[in-house]
Write a protein that holds these residues in place. Structure first.
Motif, mmCIF file in Angstrom:
data_model
loop_
_atom_site.group_PDB
_atom_site.id
_atom_site.type_symbol
_atom_site.label_atom_id
_atom_site.label_comp_id
_atom_site.label_asym_id
_atom_site.label_seq_id
_atom_site.Cartn_x
_atom_site.Cartn_y
_atom_site.Cartn_z
ATOM 1 N N SER A 57 42.145 36.029 50.640
ATOM 2 C CA SER A 57 42.678 35.657 49.331
ATOM 3 C C SER A 57 41.697 34.672 48.702
ATOM 4 O O SER A 57 41.461 33.601 49.268
ATOM 5 N N ARG A 58 41.115 35.064 47.570
ATOM 6 C CA ARG A 58 40.030 34.251 47.002
ATOM 7 C C ARG A 58 40.068 34.251 45.468
ATOM 8 O O ARG A 58 40.599 35.164 44.849
ATOM 9 N N TYR A 59 39.418 33.214 44.928
ATOM 10 C CA TYR A 59 39.247 33.111 43.482
ATOM 11 C C TYR A 59 37.972 33.855 43.100
ATOM 12 O O TYR A 59 36.876 33.462 43.513
ATOM 13 N N ILE A 60 38.124 34.925 42.334
ATOM 14 C CA ILE A 60 36.949 35.714 41.976
ATOM 15 C C ILE A 60 36.181 35.029 40.834
ATOM 16 O O ILE A 60 36.774 34.381 39.964
ATOM 17 N N VAL A 61 34.867 35.188 40.869
ATOM 18 C CA VAL A 61 33.974 34.687 39.818
ATOM 19 C C VAL A 61 33.283 35.913 39.218
ATOM 20 O O VAL A 61 32.597 36.655 39.936
ATOM 21 N N ILE A 62 33.497 36.129 37.905
ATOM 22 C CA ILE A 62 33.002 37.335 37.255
ATOM 23 C C ILE A 62 32.350 36.980 35.919
ATOM 24 O O ILE A 62 32.542 35.872 35.400
#
Ligand code: UM3
Length: 120
Positions: free
Chosen positions: A100-105
């Protein structure tokens, strides 16, 4: 032809997570064409809705992260596939890591995701 947004979805969107048995990454990296011309070293699949991923491009789901990137306000369930061994010559063998992670896009001017940078 494939738009940058469509390419992002092909490379990084899989929701719900496909039931391909064990070796999810080996199957999915091939299915999505990421084994050609060489095995892609690292690739993340996001198990979240398109709407929730698109929302990272807006104030409701994300915030600026510098360098024209956006970081999610809430974590996504993701699977990160990492090439095993030193060779990038197919057939490609991957390790799987679901977390479970915070995506960087990065998003385009139309508010659609076009690049996966990292997950934190
Ligand atoms: N990449 C992932 N997940 C990570 C780190 C990198 O998918 O956790 C991918 C995104 C980039 C490439 O490929 O590695 C170089 O950063 P792409 O722009 O074709 O999606």
């Amino acid at each position: 032809c494939e738009t940058p947004y469509e390419k992002f979805l092909r490379q990084h969107h899989n929701n719900p997570k496909s039931s391909v048995g064990k070796q999810y990454c080996d199957v999915m990296m091939k299915r999505r064409g990421l084994d050609k011309p060489a095995c892609k070293e690292v690739n993340t699949f996001i198990h979240g809705t398109k709407n929730n991923i698109i929302a990272v491009c807006t104030a409701s789901g994300g915030k600026d992260y510098g360098n024209r990137l956006r970081v999610a306000l809430r974590p996504f369930t993701v699977t990160t596939c990492r090439l095993k061994g030193g060779s990038t010559r197919p057939p490609c063998k991957y390790s799987d890591n679901k977390s479970s992670r915070y995506i960087v896009i990065a998003c385009n001017r139309n508010g659609k995701p076009v690049h996966f940078d990292e997950s934190i």
